[in-house]
Write an enzyme that holds these catalytic residues in place. Structure first.
Site, PDB file in Angstrom:
ATOM      1  N   TYR A  49       0.826  -1.213   0.000  1.00 40.48           N
ATOM      2  CA  TYR A  49       0.000   0.000   0.000  1.00 40.48           C
ATOM      3  C   TYR A  49       0.860   1.262   0.000  1.00 40.48           C
ATOM      4  O   TYR A  49       0.413   2.315   0.408  1.00 40.48           O
ATOM      5  CB  TYR A  49      -0.960  -0.018   1.178  1.00 40.48           C
ATOM      6  CG  TYR A  49      -1.860  -1.225   1.152  1.00 40.48           C
ATOM      7  CD1 TYR A  49      -2.789  -1.388   0.127  1.00 40.48           C
ATOM      8  CD2 TYR A  49      -1.755  -2.230   2.109  1.00 40.48           C
ATOM      9  CE1 TYR A  49      -3.594  -2.517   0.060  1.00 40.48           C
ATOM     10  CE2 TYR A  49      -2.561  -3.361   2.055  1.00 40.48           C
ATOM     11  CZ  TYR A  49      -3.474  -3.493   1.025  1.00 40.48           C
ATOM     12  OH  TYR A  49      -4.265  -4.611   0.958  1.00 40.48           O
TER      13      TYR A  49
ATOM     14  N   TYR B  81     -10.979  -1.634  -0.887  1.00 40.72           N
ATOM     15  CA  TYR B  81     -11.059  -0.746   0.277  1.00 40.72           C
ATOM     16  C   TYR B  81      -9.757   0.015   0.460  1.00 40.72           C
ATOM     17  O   TYR B  81      -9.685   0.970   1.209  1.00 40.72           O
ATOM     18  CB  TYR B  81     -11.394  -1.554   1.536  1.00 40.72           C
ATOM     19  CG  TYR B  81     -10.206  -2.262   2.137  1.00 40.72           C
ATOM     20  CD1 TYR B  81      -9.609  -3.330   1.488  1.00 40.72           C
ATOM     21  CD2 TYR B  81      -9.663  -1.834   3.344  1.00 40.72           C
ATOM     22  CE1 TYR B  81      -8.510  -3.959   2.026  1.00 40.72           C
ATOM     23  CE2 TYR B  81      -8.561  -2.466   3.892  1.00 40.72           C
ATOM     24  CZ  TYR B  81      -7.989  -3.525   3.226  1.00 40.72           C
ATOM     25  OH  TYR B  81      -6.890  -4.139   3.765  1.00 40.72           O
ATOM     26  N   ARG B  82      -8.694  -0.426  -0.165  1.00 39.54           N
ATOM     27  CA  ARG B  82      -7.447   0.326  -0.226  1.00 39.54           C
ATOM     28  C   ARG B  82      -6.579  -0.274  -1.307  1.00 39.54           C
ATOM     29  O   ARG B  82      -6.786  -1.408  -1.737  1.00 39.54           O
ATOM     30  CB  ARG B  82      -6.705   0.361   1.112  1.00 39.54           C
ATOM     31  CG  ARG B  82      -6.269  -0.977   1.670  1.00 39.54           C
ATOM     32  CD  ARG B  82      -5.418  -0.769   2.929  1.00 39.54           C
ATOM     33  NE  ARG B  82      -5.296  -1.997   3.693  1.00 39.54           N
ATOM     34  CZ  ARG B  82      -4.477  -2.141   4.738  1.00 39.54           C
ATOM     35  NH1 ARG B  82      -3.728  -1.130   5.128  1.00 39.54           N
ATOM     36  NH2 ARG B  82      -4.419  -3.276   5.398  1.00 39.54           N
TER      37      ARG B  82
END
Lengths: 540, 192
Positions: A91, A485-486
């Protein structure tokens, strides 16, 4: 040296000088070899002009220094990118969202300010890792259990602000939902506290999260409206015992009923995070490989073909591991109740008692625990577990990018998403991926996540292929309402573009806030699609 | 975990033999003349080469620390504080995953990987070595033995490390944690 866009070298050097005055010369990093430490090890743009590399890094030790940094950045319009520990690989890790940003490395703000055993909370600074908090609790014999992600080298603050999750009870493994109170430096250098922290002399900052009026905490997660400098967390009282049990059900069609029963148990607060599996699906990686290939040879099989296949394999179609936390009497009774309910609902269900442990685990017995995160013990073992696998073969990747999309918590949605992913890979001309035995991720108790992982490399050509796959999967899933969601910074604009109800009204609202709160756009430009007005691209 | 006492035993038993088997480039180097005060020799006790590496460096006065894959305990309960205080270089022979984690963690103490040699051991026990870092070390590393015993040779190699030699960034963030499935991928490294 990479410079922030629209900033001259002279101005940048002046900024670095002011940063040095604010935090001390040892804590401003601008040499190439120092700045390289902040590269994202899993970058999908490694070595390309699009790689999101920093221009410098600055490491404040206290809140006042963060405020000074923000004020300096505002004067020169320098983009900042705060990190806590910066280890959220896949991420973005420690690299900024936008090339040329100055990383604000909060590693020196590493105080555990308070841990209250009776009220079961902790108040920490950004640089505190799960390991630090865990060791603090253990050394003091506090009867509290952490909920940790895996790997556990991140920080409670950073993980929760990125909507990370753990492995124990639902109320605790949603890390942002279990926070209570935060302190934030806003883009103009103001210091605010949320909830009861806004009341002078209140001793209930970590007891009640709302206070009165609008709750703004959510604005600081996956966003760019401020730099969080303190955060409280509710912790689980250390359970007296831990018990696991496994369930199998015979038929493919049994998953719907199994999900229903397990969801009942979880939503009632009776079990921790369930782990679904498929003995038939798992066998496809070994002795059942040829049979699975045969099943899939003509494309996605019919329901009847799937059931016939399961029957022929002589293995259960599905399994689920259940985990119970509490007094011994309670966990044993709950497991009995789970067996009774599932046995009544699904013909042919089988049950096997699992591990029983009294808690806390003594330190000398920790290394032998095979599933540490479920016991609230942080570890880095996951790197060793995945370091060698068949997927790597002789050409191991250097990292990966993950896309977990949110789907409804029901078997039919899981099956449909597996079929769509299978067909998407087929359309791309890639080797078959997936089969009718997908297992969901259950980090968030009220939904399922499913998705894909693509490898990342030091090789630009291979990364280009991975990006093409990733983008295709995002687009195809979104057609069905399944959105992540990410994701890593390289795909955040695309991901956010899928949250497009009413002509992207949610993002437009966030942009209005950005323009008001951070008019110079200095905090994390572009994070989750929120760009300052000066950098905003036209939206199709 | 291997403790200090067992390392002493290994060291006593192996140092003499190691020097006899050492390739020509290293045979004349005395382990007692380690130029650099390494704070630590980190090794993965699951692998013979790593154990021999640690024993060799220990004989030169470097304190060994054993891991079994996971570096978390070593880092958070020991090494982090010492490196933060001393900033002395650390040497290691581990698997890739351990180095990957240590490299990420070392940012907390503003230290970095300055040399790494990947040692890919095939199913016949033959090892391919690929080194990046200071020229003097890379030059020697190209002659590391292809058969068993390279762990000791790496320890000797590291004793030649000159902390004043110019550095580049070639060894930083070279790979991820992953290894080929059918080979043993070890890596020797210096963090400074």
């Amino acid at each position: 040296m990479v410079l922030p866009s629209n900033v001259s070298e002279a101005d940048f050097n002046a900024v670095l000088g002011e940063f040095r005055s604010a935090v001390g010369p040892s804590w401003v990093f601008s040499s190439d070899e120092d700045v390289a430490l902040y590269r994202d090890s899993y970058s999908i743009n490694w070595g390309e002009p699009e790689e999101r590399v920093a221009s410098a890094a600055v490491a404040p030790a206290k809140v006042e220094e963060v405020q000074q940094i923000v004020r300096i950045a505002n004067r020169y319009r320098i983009p900042l990118y705060p990190i806590s520990t910066g280890r959220n690989l896949t991420y973005g890790g420690s690299a900024p969202n936008m090339r040329g940003s100055v990383v604000v490395d909060l590693k020196r703000m590493n105080r555990i300010l308070e841990v209250d055993e009776k009220r079961a909370f902790a108040l920490v600074e950004p640089g505190v890792s799960y390991f630090d908090l865990y060791n603090h609790i253990r050394e003091r014999n506090l009867k509290l259990m952490l909920d940790v992600p895996d790997p556990g080298w991140g920080s409670p603050m950073g993980n929760s602000l990125d909507h990370g999750a753990g492995y124990t009870m639902a109320a605790f493994r949603d890390h942002f939902a279990s926070h209570c109170g935060m302190e934030v430096v806003t883009p103009d250098g103001e210091l605010i506290r949320t909830g009861m922290g806004a009341v002078p002399n209140a001793d209930s900052w970590q007891d009640f999260h709302y206070g009165a009026g609008p709750t703004v905490d959510g604005l600081f997660a996956q966003s760019n409206f401020g730099i969080v400098t303190k955060m409280g967390f509710w912790l689980m009282p250390m359970p007296e015992a831990f018990l696991s049990g496994s369930v199998t059900v015979p038929r493919h069609q049994d998953l719907e009923a199994l999900v229903g029963e397990v969801s009942y148990l979880e939503d009632s607060g009776l079990t921790g995070m369930p782990q679904y599996g498929s003995p038939v699906g798992q066998a496809a990686f070994g002795p059942g490989a040829a049979a699975m290939a045969s099943l899939m040879q003509n494309g996605w099989p019919s329901a009847e073909a799937i059931e016939n296949f399961v029957a022929a394999q002589k293995r259960p179609a599905w399994s689920v591991q259940l985990y119970f936390y509490g007094p011994e009497e309670t966990v044993r009774a709950t497991w009995q109740a789970a067996k009774r309910r599932i046995g009544k609902a699904i013909a042919g269900a089988t049950f096997q008692d699992g591990e029983f442990l009294t808690l806390p685990i003594p330190k000398e017995k920790e290394p032998a625990q095979s599933d540490k995160p479920r016991l609230g013990i942080p570890a880095l073992e996951v790197f060793n577990m995945v370091a060698r696998n068949a997927g790597n073969a002789n050409d191991p990747s250097d990292g990966h990018a993950d896309l977990f999309v949110t789907i409804p918590r029901k078997a039919s949605a899981l099956f449909e998403s597996a079929r769509v992913l299978y067909e998407t890979y087929k359309e791309l001309g890639l080797p078959a991926r997936g089969n009718p035995f997908p297992t969901p991720f259950t980090y968030y108790s009220r939904c399922f996540w499913t998705g894909t992982t693509v490898p990342t490399w030091r090789d630009p050509e291979k990364n280009a292929r991975s990006r093409a796959i990733f983008e295709k999967v995002i687009n195809r899933c979104a057609e069905h309402g399944w959105v992540g969601y990410r994701t890593s910074p390289a795909f955040q604009d695309l991901l956010i573009s899928k949250y497009s109800f009413n002509n992207h009204s949610l993002l437009r609202f966030q942009e209005k806030l950005k323009d008001s709160i951070d008019p110079n756009g200095i905090i994390s430009p572009g994070r989750y699609g929120i760009w300052p007005a000066s950098m905003r691209k036209s939206r199709a | 975990m291997v403790d200090r006492r067992s390392i002493l035993k290994i060291g006593a038993a192996t140092v003499a033999g190691a020097l006899v088997k050492m390739p020509v480039f290293a045979r004349n180097q005395s382990l007692t003349r380690a130029h650099v005060a390494f704070h630590r020799a980190v090794f993965d006790e699951r692998f013979a080469e790593c154990r021999e590496f640690a024993a060799e460096l220990h004989s030169a006065g470097v304190f060994p620390s054993a891991i079994r894959g996971d570096v978390a305990g070593l880092w958070y309960e020991d090494l982090r504080a010492h490196l933060r205080d001393t900033h002395l270089p650390a040497a290691g022979l581990t698997d890739r995953a351990a180095l990957f984690c240590l490299e990420e963690l070392a940012r907390d103490v503003s230290m970095r990987v300055i040399f790494r040699a990947d040692h890919l051991i095939d199913q016949n026990g033959q090892t391919k070595h690929t080194a990046v870092g200071p020229e003097s070390l890379v030059a020697i590393a190209s002659n590391l033995p292809r058969d068993a015993g390279f762990g000791r040779a790496v320890a000797v190699l590291f004793s030649q490390f000159d902390s004043n030699e110019p550095r580049d960034m070639a060894a930083q963030k070279r790979t991820g944690p992953f290894s080929p499935e059918n080979k043993t991928a070890l890596v020797s490294w210096l963090i400074a």
